[in-house]
Write a protein that holds these residues in place. Sequence first.
Motif, mmCIF file in Angstrom:
data_model
loop_
_atom_site.group_PDB
_atom_site.id
_atom_site.type_symbol
_atom_site.label_atom_id
_atom_site.label_comp_id
_atom_site.label_asym_id
_atom_site.label_seq_id
_atom_site.Cartn_x
_atom_site.Cartn_y
_atom_site.Cartn_z
ATOM 1 N N SER A 151 10.687 -45.723 -50.779
ATOM 2 C CA SER A 151 10.014 -45.047 -51.502
ATOM 3 C C SER A 151 10.346 -45.450 -52.999
ATOM 4 C CB SER A 151 10.468 -43.607 -51.691
ATOM 5 O OG SER A 151 12.022 -43.441 -51.906
ATOM 6 N N THR A 177 1.406 -40.096 -51.826
ATOM 7 C CA THR A 177 1.834 -40.135 -53.512
ATOM 8 C C THR A 177 0.429 -40.319 -54.227
ATOM 9 O OG1 THR A 177 3.001 -41.537 -55.159
ATOM 10 C CG2 THR A 177 2.294 -42.653 -53.292
ATOM 11 N N ASP A 178 0.752 -39.774 -55.284
ATOM 12 C CA ASP A 178 -0.349 -39.966 -56.405
ATOM 13 C C ASP A 178 -0.494 -41.087 -56.960
ATOM 14 O OD1 ASP A 178 2.027 -40.086 -58.092
ATOM 15 O OD2 ASP A 178 1.313 -38.395 -59.563
ATOM 16 N N GLU A 179 0.537 -42.197 -56.824
ATOM 17 C CA GLU A 179 0.528 -43.338 -57.172
ATOM 18 C C GLU A 179 -0.734 -44.273 -56.473
ATOM 19 O OE1 GLU A 179 4.267 -45.630 -57.647
ATOM 20 O OE2 GLU A 179 5.268 -43.909 -58.182
ATOM 21 N N TYR A 214 4.729 -50.764 -53.494
ATOM 22 C CA TYR A 214 5.117 -49.591 -52.893
ATOM 23 C C TYR A 214 3.489 -48.758 -52.867
ATOM 24 C CZ TYR A 214 5.761 -44.348 -52.877
ATOM 25 O OH TYR A 214 5.771 -42.980 -52.520
ATOM 26 N N ASN A 226 5.500 -36.711 -59.018
ATOM 27 C CA ASN A 226 7.019 -37.187 -59.038
ATOM 28 C C ASN A 226 7.942 -35.791 -58.797
ATOM 29 O OD1 ASN A 226 5.733 -39.082 -60.860
ATOM 30 N ND2 ASN A 226 7.898 -40.127 -60.794
ATOM 31 N N LEU A 251 14.609 -41.952 -61.819
ATOM 32 C CA LEU A 251 14.807 -41.796 -63.224
ATOM 33 C C LEU A 251 15.953 -40.689 -63.320
ATOM 34 C CD1 LEU A 251 14.447 -42.646 -66.046
ATOM 35 C CD2 LEU A 251 12.626 -40.940 -66.332
ATOM 36 N N TYR A 260 12.733 -48.069 -69.519
ATOM 37 C CA TYR A 260 11.843 -49.330 -69.411
ATOM 38 C C TYR A 260 10.725 -49.206 -70.555
ATOM 39 C CZ TYR A 260 13.398 -49.539 -64.498
ATOM 40 O OH TYR A 260 14.014 -49.573 -63.516
ATOM 41 N N ARG A 287 4.910 -38.918 -66.696
ATOM 42 C CA ARG A 287 5.110 -38.572 -65.127
ATOM 43 C C ARG A 287 4.768 -37.222 -65.426
ATOM 44 N NH1 ARG A 287 4.138 -43.299 -64.895
ATOM 45 N NH2 ARG A 287 5.230 -44.730 -63.679
ATOM 46 N N ASN A 347 8.870 -40.346 -70.665
ATOM 47 C CA ASN A 347 10.201 -40.771 -70.140
ATOM 48 C C ASN A 347 11.094 -40.363 -71.265
ATOM 49 O OD1 ASN A 347 9.192 -41.282 -67.615
ATOM 50 N ND2 ASN A 347 9.032 -43.498 -68.230
ATOM 51 N N ARG A 363 9.335 -52.522 -66.293
ATOM 52 C CA ARG A 363 9.137 -52.713 -65.000
ATOM 53 C C ARG A 363 7.701 -53.540 -64.899
ATOM 54 N NH1 ARG A 363 8.296 -47.153 -61.563
ATOM 55 N NH2 ARG A 363 10.360 -47.216 -61.191
ATOM 56 N N HIS A 395 3.800 -51.695 -64.651
ATOM 57 C CA HIS A 395 4.365 -50.225 -64.719
ATOM 58 C C HIS A 395 3.161 -49.203 -65.135
ATOM 59 C CE1 HIS A 395 7.605 -47.724 -66.830
ATOM 60 N NE2 HIS A 395 6.995 -47.040 -66.026
ATOM 61 N N TYR A 423 19.735 -53.827 -63.059
ATOM 62 C CA TYR A 423 19.913 -53.693 -64.694
ATOM 63 C C TYR A 423 20.503 -54.815 -65.159
ATOM 64 C CZ TYR A 423 17.906 -49.260 -63.638
ATOM 65 O OH TYR A 423 16.954 -48.196 -63.222
HETATM 66 O O1 DAU Z 1 4.421 -40.104 -58.628
HETATM 67 C C1 DAU Z 1 5.130 -40.096 -57.290
HETATM 68 C C2 DAU Z 1 6.113 -41.300 -57.395
HETATM 69 O O2 DAU Z 1 7.272 -40.883 -57.857
HETATM 70 C C3 DAU Z 1 6.637 -41.245 -55.736
HETATM 71 O O3 DAU Z 1 5.607 -41.467 -54.827
HETATM 72 C C4 DAU Z 1 7.924 -42.566 -55.558
HETATM 73 O O4 DAU Z 1 8.425 -42.305 -54.273
HETATM 74 C C5 DAU Z 1 8.761 -42.074 -56.653
HETATM 75 O O5 DAU Z 1 9.729 -43.020 -56.782
HETATM 76 C C6 DAU Z 1 8.487 -41.778 -57.957
HETATM 77 O O6 DAU Z 1 7.674 -43.228 -58.390
HETATM 78 P P1 DAU Z 1 8.226 -43.482 -60.226
HETATM 79 O O7 DAU Z 1 8.295 -44.918 -60.297
HETATM 80 O O8 DAU Z 1 7.038 -42.740 -61.037
HETATM 81 O O9 DAU Z 1 9.746 -42.807 -60.290
HETATM 82 P P2 DAU Z 1 10.974 -43.541 -60.949
HETATM 83 O O10 DAU Z 1 11.985 -42.391 -61.034
HETATM 84 O O11 DAU Z 1 11.523 -44.711 -60.325
HETATM 85 O O12 DAU Z 1 10.528 -43.700 -62.529
HETATM 86 C C7 DAU Z 1 9.979 -42.728 -63.292
HETATM 87 C C8 DAU Z 1 9.689 -43.288 -64.750
HETATM 88 O O13 DAU Z 1 10.918 -43.680 -65.515
HETATM 89 C C9 DAU Z 1 8.764 -44.362 -64.542
HETATM 90 O O14 DAU Z 1 7.768 -44.588 -65.627
HETATM 91 C C10 DAU Z 1 9.780 -45.665 -64.967
HETATM 92 C C11 DAU Z 1 10.799 -45.051 -65.607
HETATM 93 N N1 DAU Z 1 12.283 -45.575 -65.444
HETATM 94 C C12 DAU Z 1 12.805 -45.564 -64.041
HETATM 95 C C13 DAU Z 1 13.960 -45.891 -63.978
HETATM 96 C C14 DAU Z 1 14.595 -46.082 -62.428
HETATM 97 C C15 DAU Z 1 13.033 -45.856 -66.430
HETATM 98 O O15 DAU Z 1 12.422 -45.922 -67.845
HETATM 99 N N2 DAU Z 1 14.228 -46.311 -66.230
HETATM 100 C C16 DAU Z 1 14.824 -46.522 -65.076
HETATM 101 O O16 DAU Z 1 15.965 -46.848 -64.818
#
Ligand code: DAU
Length: 349
Positions: A86, A131-133, A156, A185, A196, A213, A220, A255, A287, A290, A347
């Motif tokens: 995921s 997922t919405d992705e 993913y 999310n 996050l 990032y 989100r 974010n 990322r 992204h 990181y």
């Molecule tokens: O939208 C649904 C999705 O949400 C699910 O399908 C995925 O399984 C789930 O992991 C999630 O994906 P995201 O990539 O949106 O979630 P994440 O928590 O990894 O990241 C949220 C946002 O924060 C994204 O814009 C990337 C950013 N981020 C993430 C991390 C881990 C940062 O800026 N710094 C970070 O260290």
Amino acid sequence: MHTILITGGAGFIGSHVVRLFVTKYPQYRIVNLDALTYAGNLENLSDLDTAPNYFFEKGDITNPTQLAEIMQRFQPDGIIHLAAESHVDRSISNPLAFVETNVLGTVNLLNAARHIWGENLDGKRFYHVSTDEVYGSLGEEGYFTEETRYDPRSPYSASKAASDHFVRAYFHTFHLPVVISNCSNNYGPNHFPEKLIPLIINNIRQLKPLPIYGDGLYTRDWLWVKDHALAIDTIYHRGRSGETYNIGGNNEWTNIDLVTTLCDMLDELLGRTPGTSRQLITFVKDRPGHDRRYAIDASKLQNELGWKPTVTAETGFRETVQWYLDNEAWLEDVISGAYQTYYSGQYAP
Ligand code: DAU
Ligand code: NAD
């Protein structure tokens, strides 16, 4: 007795779904099938250890023989499929693992359902949690609806999109009674701290840098995980076969705004001088690929089935932060060992 096989029930969302179904439907038998990868944790469900209608099976959806044996033994009437790789960042470093679990694993499960149900499809349901992705990335305006064209942009989301297509193909070709939901999310208790919100809470707790990032203006739509579980309950019981339902929190945050809110909340709860945690914010390299913005139009689910989120962002975020502070042992447990290797690789400066 109605039996539901829930895959991925030891993970973040799955554990909330398992708990809801086990406690709300004592007349159902709930079987949690999970491979217990790094993301699966039976601690998430330790409160259900003595529930008479709950069964755990360690099993891997990429192994069709194992799957067939478990299905044969439990003869489920319904399947709620959450098991997946995921995390987007992990899909960038190892796409194939996502093809194996998310695509091959889903097709194995579809085949196992066909095999066990045969022509007798009355009262059966195959619910695929997605997922919405899969819809790609939005600009500043607009929302994803169920009609939005698929445009996955990470390994993913490509693997989840492929699995959605297979589920729909089995509906059209084999009349398997499927339903799909695509959710935004999630946040809440038991979220693995590579994502996050729990990562930021954990780093604030430890006074470690808070990695943002790119420019931090990625957006989100955050949904309280227990509201997602309630939506799954609604759709499992009343969603129409062959249909897709979008699920969202109507709760968009950039974010950087989200992280500063968490900083201020934790300063208050930890009795730190206001502004302490904001100083930990560190902009890091972006990322790859992204997606800029996700936002869900969940009006179909609300209008057809009456579901809507029950919790405001303020309440949900506060409860989440408090849960992590109250459950430091859980956090310490999951961030020991292999997590350290992942973190230093992801990181690295
Ligand atoms: O939208 C649904 C999705 O949400 C699910 O399908 C995925 O399984 C789930 O992991 C999630 O994906 P995201 O990539 O949106 O979630 P994440 O928590 O990894 O990241 C949220 C946002 O924060 C994204 O814009 C990337 C950013 N981020 C993430 C991390 C881990 C940062 O800026 N710094 C970070 O260290
Ligand atoms: P998670 O990573 O926390 O949990 C995944 C679970 O699946 C773990 O318990 C893991 O052990 C299990 N699993 C992984 N590979 C397996 C395999 N081969 N066989 C059996 N079990 C296996 O994931 P999550 O965040 O709880 O997401 C659950 C589902 O919801 C996924 O399908 C995901 O795509 C979807 N989803 C997640 C979000 C989100 O914000 N987290 C939003 C929308 C949709």
